[in-house]
Design a protein around this motif. Structure first.
Motif, PDB file in Angstrom:
ATOM      1  N   VAL A  26       0.871  -1.174   0.000  1.00 15.98           N
ATOM      2  CA  VAL A  26       0.000   0.000   0.000  1.00 15.98           C
ATOM      3  C   VAL A  26       0.911   1.228   0.000  1.00 15.98           C
ATOM      4  N   LYS A  27       0.512   2.231  -0.776  1.00 16.39           N
ATOM      5  CA  LYS A  27       1.311   3.462  -0.848  1.00 16.39           C
ATOM      6  C   LYS A  27       1.034   4.284   0.418  1.00 16.39           C
ATOM      7  N   VAL A  28       2.073   4.546   1.194  1.00 13.64           N
ATOM      8  CA  VAL A  28       1.840   5.194   2.490  1.00 13.64           C
ATOM      9  C   VAL A  28       2.873   6.284   2.748  1.00 13.64           C
ATOM     10  N   ASP A  29       2.396   7.423   3.268  1.00 14.71           N
ATOM     11  CA  ASP A  29       3.275   8.507   3.708  1.00 14.71           C
ATOM     12  C   ASP A  29       3.159   8.613   5.220  1.00 14.71           C
ATOM     13  N   TYR A  30       4.288   8.860   5.890  1.00 14.50           N
ATOM     14  CA  TYR A  30       4.246   9.052   7.334  1.00 14.50           C
ATOM     15  C   TYR A  30       4.324  10.530   7.658  1.00 14.50           C
ATOM     16  N   PHE A  31       3.412  11.006   8.519  1.00 17.03           N
ATOM     17  CA  PHE A  31       3.354  12.415   8.936  1.00 17.03           C
ATOM     18  C   PHE A  31       3.870  12.509  10.360  1.00 17.03           C
ATOM     19  N   THR A  32       4.992  13.160  10.534  1.00 17.97           N
ATOM     20  CA  THR A  32       5.527  13.341  11.881  1.00 17.97           C
ATOM     21  C   THR A  32       6.575  14.439  11.866  1.00 17.97           C
ATOM     22  N   ALA A  33       7.129  14.722  13.050  1.00 18.60           N
ATOM     23  CA  ALA A  33       8.293  15.612  13.134  1.00 18.60           C
ATOM     24  C   ALA A  33       9.422  14.854  13.811  1.00 18.60           C
ATOM     25  N   LEU A  34      10.628  15.096  13.331  1.00 16.74           N
ATOM     26  CA  LEU A  34      11.830  14.486  13.910  1.00 16.74           C
ATOM     27  C   LEU A  34      12.831  15.595  14.184  1.00 16.74           C
ATOM     28  N   GLY A  35      13.953  15.243  14.811  1.00 15.13           N
ATOM     29  CA  GLY A  35      15.026  16.206  15.023  1.00 15.13           C
ATOM     30  C   GLY A  35      15.958  16.252  13.823  1.00 15.13           C
ATOM     31  N   ASP A  36      17.110  16.916  14.033  1.00 16.31           N
ATOM     32  CA  ASP A  36      18.121  16.951  12.965  1.00 16.31           C
ATOM     33  C   ASP A  36      19.351  16.137  13.390  1.00 16.31           C
ATOM     34  N   ASP A  37      19.117  15.155  14.261  1.00 14.84           N
ATOM     35  CA  ASP A  37      20.187  14.347  14.839  1.00 14.84           C
ATOM     36  C   ASP A  37      20.396  13.055  14.040  1.00 14.84           C
ATOM     37  N   ALA A  38      21.405  12.305  14.436  1.00 16.32           N
ATOM     38  CA  ALA A  38      21.755  11.090  13.701  1.00 16.32           C
ATOM     39  C   ALA A  38      20.680   9.997  13.847  1.00 16.32           C
ATOM     40  N   LEU A  39      20.026   9.931  15.023  1.00 15.71           N
ATOM     41  CA  LEU A  39      18.973   8.910  15.196  1.00 15.71           C
ATOM     42  C   LEU A  39      17.794   9.202  14.271  1.00 15.71           C
ATOM     43  N   SER A  40      17.463  10.492  14.149  1.00 13.93           N
ATOM     44  CA  SER A  40      16.376  10.872  13.234  1.00 13.93           C
ATOM     45  C   SER A  40      16.767  10.543  11.795  1.00 13.93           C
ATOM     46  N   ASP A  41      18.051  10.777  11.457  1.00  9.93           N
ATOM     47  CA  ASP A  41      18.528  10.414  10.102  1.00  9.93           C
ATOM     48  C   ASP A  41      18.349   8.908   9.871  1.00  9.93           C
ATOM     49  N   GLU A  42      18.692   8.138  10.897  1.00 10.74           N
ATOM     50  CA  GLU A  42      18.572   6.666  10.762  1.00 10.74           C
ATOM     51  C   GLU A  42      17.123   6.249  10.549  1.00 10.74           C
ATOM     52  N   LYS A  96      15.906  19.273  18.146  1.00 10.89           N
ATOM     53  CA  LYS A  96      14.996  18.334  18.836  1.00 10.89           C
ATOM     54  C   LYS A  96      15.475  16.898  18.628  1.00 10.89           C
ATOM     55  N   LEU A  97      14.875  15.970  19.392  1.00 15.41           N
ATOM     56  CA  LEU A  97      15.216  14.537  19.288  1.00 15.41           C
ATOM     57  C   LEU A  97      13.936  13.729  19.188  1.00 15.41           C
ATOM     58  N   PRO A  98      14.022  12.496  18.667  1.00 17.47           N
ATOM     59  CA  PRO A  98      12.850  11.602  18.764  1.00 17.47           C
ATOM     60  C   PRO A  98      12.704  11.089  20.198  1.00 17.47           C
ATOM     61  N   GLY A  99      11.509  10.603  20.553  1.00 16.21           N
ATOM     62  CA  GLY A  99      11.305   9.961  21.862  1.00 16.21           C
ATOM     63  C   GLY A  99      11.928   8.575  21.889  1.00 16.21           C
ATOM     64  N   LEU A 100      11.825   7.933  23.058  1.00 15.11           N
ATOM     65  CA  LEU A 100      12.437   6.603  23.230  1.00 15.11           C
ATOM     66  C   LEU A 100      11.493   5.737  24.066  1.00 15.11           C
ATOM     67  N   TYR A 101      11.436   4.455  23.763  1.00 12.28           N
ATOM     68  CA  TYR A 101      10.689   3.543  24.648  1.00 12.28           C
ATOM     69  C   TYR A 101      11.390   2.207  24.760  1.00 12.28           C
ATOM     70  N   MET A 102      11.102   1.534  25.885  1.00 12.89           N
ATOM     71  CA  MET A 102      11.714   0.235  26.161  1.00 12.89           C
ATOM     72  C   MET A 102      10.594  -0.800  26.307  1.00 12.89           C
ATOM     73  N   ILE A 103      10.832  -1.992  25.749  1.00 11.27           N
ATOM     74  CA  ILE A 103       9.827  -3.065  25.873  1.00 11.27           C
ATOM     75  C   ILE A 103      10.367  -4.117  26.835  1.00 11.27           C
ATOM     76  N   GLN A 104       9.587  -4.484  27.835  1.00 13.89           N
ATOM     77  CA  GLN A 104       9.896  -5.647  28.690  1.00 13.89           C
ATOM     78  C   GLN A 104       8.810  -6.674  28.413  1.00 13.89           C
ATOM     79  N   THR A 105       9.204  -7.915  28.177  1.00  9.79           N
ATOM     80  CA  THR A 105       8.177  -8.933  27.930  1.00  9.79           C
ATOM     81  C   THR A 105       8.228  -9.996  29.023  1.00  9.79           C
ATOM     82  N   ASP A 106       7.058 -10.572  29.355  1.00 10.65           N
ATOM     83  CA  ASP A 106       7.032 -11.664  30.336  1.00 10.65           C
ATOM     84  C   ASP A 106       7.123 -12.998  29.605  1.00 10.65           C
TER      85      ASP A 106
END
Ligand code: ADP
Ligand code: ELE
Length: 337
Positions: free
Chosen positions: A65-81, A102-112
């Motif tokens: 499916v043709k898809v565009d993502y709408f968001t804002a990112l920083g100008d840092d290396a993680l955003s480039d990645e 600015k920077l992107p946010g971060l999250y961690m996943i813990q699974t049981d």
């Protein structure tokens, strides 16, 4: 809109992608330093990226499916990645705004042991939260009318302030007049909202505007504790509704009928349920755009979700995706009366 846009069904996904940290396989033992016990939660973590609407965008793109993502990112290396990774997944990035400093946010996943996940987020100062109050916002919102579908979640709504949410829903209403359909996913993160009443108000506004609502007992009971299934469903006036139960079964309501679709029993162990709902949404939308009826679309949703939960993290390796099927041509879009 150019002729290519008219020929191909297209989706605008709006939201936030974060840096994702998840426990690496064998990470617990390999990563622990001397004197650090397993109880201290140390170990190796793999870094990826994820965010509910971005996960859906990845799976939509993989389903052609043709898809565009709408968001804002920083100008840092993680955003480039991230941008590079999205381009590599064939997700359109022309609607991504880059914010210096600015920077992107971060999250961690813990699974049981059953693969059930718990999330920890660091997202309060992420670039994506500013998307509804930028000099580029009007142009981005006006472009929504050029898509067949606008897809966003309750998490998307939670990262903007109340005026930002209103601005977004007003733009979606304008786009709907020209035939764009709005798909709303109720993904709920309690910590993203100042309180339940603000969340309920935002959900009600989205329910009243949506053409298709994708929801689950898990999300809705967190907002409306103690309500029966019928009471919860009655809160959603959208013409098309997919209500996932824990069993796992989906109850469908659509013009002219209702139906119940049960997921096939799992044949492999569940490793990590992250992005189960997001991948379900992608397969459902892809199937509907390709001309499938809601029942067939829900079967496709369960099928992809069942596969995604057999892998760690939100995004499974590309090689693990199911083989591509030939679709019927997409239904032509019609302006809302
Ligand atoms: N533990 C599980 N066992 C079997 N299937 C599951 C499991 N978790 C999720 N699924 C599949 O993924 C779908 C979406 O799961 P759901 O829990 O509603 O999503 P989420 O909580 O990620 O929004 C389910 O309808 C089912 O098909
Ligand atoms: O966007 C967020 O807030 C996140 O926590 C990122 C996660 O990758 C998805 O939210 C997973 O979504 P589920 O389909 O509910 O598993």
């Amino acid at each position: 809109m150019n002729s290519l846009d008219l020929m191909m069904a297209s989706v605008a996904c709006i939201g936030e992608c974060m840096v994702e940290l998840r426990q690496a396989q064998g990470g617990h033992s390999a990563g622990q330093s001397a004197g650090q016990s397993a109880g201290q939660g140390g170990g190796l973590y793999s870094r990826g990226f994820g965010g509910d609407t971005l996960n859906t965008a990845v799976y939509l793109a993989r389903l052609e499916v043709k898809v565009d993502y709408f968001t804002a990112l920083g100008d840092d290396a993680l955003s480039d990645e991230m941008i590079a990774a999205w381009n590599a997944e064939s997700i359109g990035t022309r609607r991504v705004v880059r914010l210096p400093g600015k920077l992107p946010g971060l999250y961690m996943i813990q699974t049981d042991a059953k693969g059930e996940r718990q999330f920890f987020h660091w997202r309060d100062s992420a670039a994506a939260r500013q998307l509804m109050s930028l000099p580029e916002t009007d142009e981005l919102l006006n472009s929504l009318m050029s898509y067949d579908i606008v897809y966003l979640s309750a998490i998307t709504l939670s990262i903007y302030d109340a005026p930002g949410r209103e601005r977004l829903l007003a733009a979606i209403k304008r786009a709907r007049l020209l035939g764009t359909r709005f798909v709303f996913d109720t993904n709920f993160r309690a910590r993203g909202w100042p309180d339940r009443d603000v969340a309920r108000e935002a959900f009600a506004a989205a329910f009243a505007t949506a053409d298709i609502v994708l929801t689950s007992t898990e999300d809705l009971l967190a907002l409306y504790p103690g309500e029966s299934r019928d009471q919860l469903m009655a809160r959603i006036p959208s013409p098309e509704l997919v209500f996932r139960l824990a069993e796992p079964v989906s109850l469908l309501r659509f013009p002219g009928g209702t139906s119940e679709v049960r997921a096939e029993p799992m044949t492999k162990p569940v490793v990590d349920t992250t992005a189960a709902g997001d991948s379900f949404a992608a397969a459902y939308i892809a199937a509907r755009l390709a001309g499938s009826e809601p029942v067939e679309a829900a079967q496709a949703g369960h099928r992809l979700a069942s596969l995604v939960i057999c892998y760690p993290g939100a995004i499974i390796p590309g090689y693990a995706m199911p083989p591509k099927k030939r679709h019927r041509p997409a239904a032509t879009r019609q302006a809302t009366k």
